[in-house]
Scaffold this motif. Sequence first.
Motif, PDB file in Angstrom:
ATOM      1  N   GLU A  67       0.829  -1.215   0.000  1.00  0.00           N
ATOM      2  CA  GLU A  67       0.000   0.000   0.000  1.00  0.00           C
ATOM      3  C   GLU A  67       0.856   1.255   0.000  1.00  0.00           C
ATOM      4  N   LEU A  68       2.028   1.177   0.660  1.00  0.00           N
ATOM      5  CA  LEU A  68       2.908   2.343   0.735  1.00  0.00           C
ATOM      6  C   LEU A  68       3.466   2.719  -0.634  1.00  0.00           C
ATOM      7  N   PHE A  69       3.771   1.723  -1.461  1.00  0.00           N
ATOM      8  CA  PHE A  69       4.402   1.992  -2.753  1.00  0.00           C
ATOM      9  C   PHE A  69       3.416   2.016  -3.905  1.00  0.00           C
ATOM     10  N   LEU A  70       2.123   1.862  -3.616  1.00  0.00           N
ATOM     11  CA  LEU A  70       1.137   1.965  -4.690  1.00  0.00           C
ATOM     12  C   LEU A  70       1.024   3.412  -5.170  1.00  0.00           C
ATOM     13  N   PRO A  71       0.716   3.634  -6.445  1.00  0.00           N
ATOM     14  CA  PRO A  71       0.503   5.007  -6.928  1.00  0.00           C
ATOM     15  C   PRO A  71      -0.638   5.680  -6.176  1.00  0.00           C
ATOM     16  N   LYS A  72      -0.570   6.990  -6.096  1.00  0.00           N
ATOM     17  CA  LYS A  72      -1.590   7.735  -5.369  1.00  0.00           C
ATOM     18  C   LYS A  72      -2.964   7.516  -5.985  1.00  0.00           C
ATOM     19  N   GLY A  73      -3.951   7.362  -5.127  1.00  0.00           N
ATOM     20  CA  GLY A  73      -5.315   7.155  -5.584  1.00  0.00           C
ATOM     21  C   GLY A  73      -5.691   5.695  -5.755  1.00  0.00           C
ATOM     22  N   LYS A  74      -4.728   4.796  -5.692  1.00  0.00           N
ATOM     23  CA  LYS A  74      -5.011   3.372  -5.844  1.00  0.00           C
ATOM     24  C   LYS A  74      -4.980   2.694  -4.479  1.00  0.00           C
ATOM     25  N   LYS A  75      -5.794   1.664  -4.356  1.00  0.00           N
ATOM     26  CA  LYS A  75      -5.842   0.884  -3.128  1.00  0.00           C
ATOM     27  C   LYS A  75      -5.740  -0.595  -3.458  1.00  0.00           C
TER      28      LYS A  75
END
Length: 415
Positions: A67-75
């Motif tokens: 979750e920390l390295f996911l692109p912003k806005g993605k879950k």
Amino acid sequence: MKRKDGHVTLGVTVFCTVSAILLLYDTFFGSRVLQSFGRQFLSALSPVLYGAFFAYLLTPMVNYFEELFLPKGKKLEKGKRTSAGLRALSILLTWAIIAVLLYLLASVLLPELYKSIAQLLSNIETYYHTISGWVAHLLETYPPLEHWVSQQLDLSYNSLMNWITKEVLPQASTLMTIVSGSVFGLVSFLSDLLVGIIVSIYFLATKETCAAHARKVVCGLFPKEQVYWLLRGAAKVDSIFAGFVRGKLLDSLIIGIICFVGCSILKFPYTPLVSVIVGVTNVIPFFGPFLGAIPSTFLILLVSPMKALYFVLFVLLLQQLDGNIIGPKILGDKTGLSSLWVIIAILVGGSFFGLVGMFFGVPVCACLYSAADFLVRVLLKKRGLPLETEAYAAGTPERTAPAAEGSGTEEEEKP
């Protein structure tokens, strides 16, 4: 066709019945071949079991890094796997943190722990004379009792020294054999642990696929009506075990570190040994703080009674901090058990499986309690009786309109 199916069912029933009878006879009266086979099978599967346990503990950390390295806005979507690169990076960071913690443990704590144990062993005779002096001082008003206790202490000490000099030291070859066996056992355990780490990496990398295979097997073996309840029960068990086991281990690690820092600042003797005892015994609910504090206090008492008193006060403050701040923040109310049920679970689990049973007895009891509570609530709702316990304080309450058949006690999302 129906007649043929009936014969098959009868044959399977007879086979299972005969097998169960033979199994019971072999377990209680025979050579226990199946038990030996089971132990050997579990021993062969131990690396896989280690790996599954490691993966179960480390899954939240892997999910956190993803979750920390996911692109912003993605879950993270439930049941869907992230990219192979992101998963590999998360697993690598997780095990890197574990490796750093183990290195700090081996380089900082273990040498100090070894020194504390060596110091304790070298001072056994001094502590014996100290205890003898205490006993003599306490019993000096009653000479016969003082003489008898002193004799018993002398006999115990002489028996211990005779056993060491006449039994232990001459049997050096036997001791070397035992040590060699212990070394081989340790090497075997470490090799299983290494393989378990590799297996855990595989489980962490394919955890969604493993979960999907498990659901597939459940759906194939059980009717559609039972699948929902089985998966719902499995999700509840996972919630209880995951919250308790992970939370209690983390809580005990924090308490051990705080104890080490506090004892170092206050300059208590045997600080590493005492911190390990307090941290390890803290994993046992309710009784753990007492199990750790009693031997630790006795060790410090042998060196300085005043410091032992300070240590007791320090442990009381530490347990208040754990019980009111750290524990609730980490564990919350994962088990849902009252103090009485926690005590019962610890006593029963400890009587059957020792310290391991005292630890795992609480989540097992919580799962059984949750299942029993759910069944009672379902039956009460079908009979039109209130679900609140307070309604039964003054006697049997009146019936209300029964609920629709098949309705559950609460709306929950299907797993």
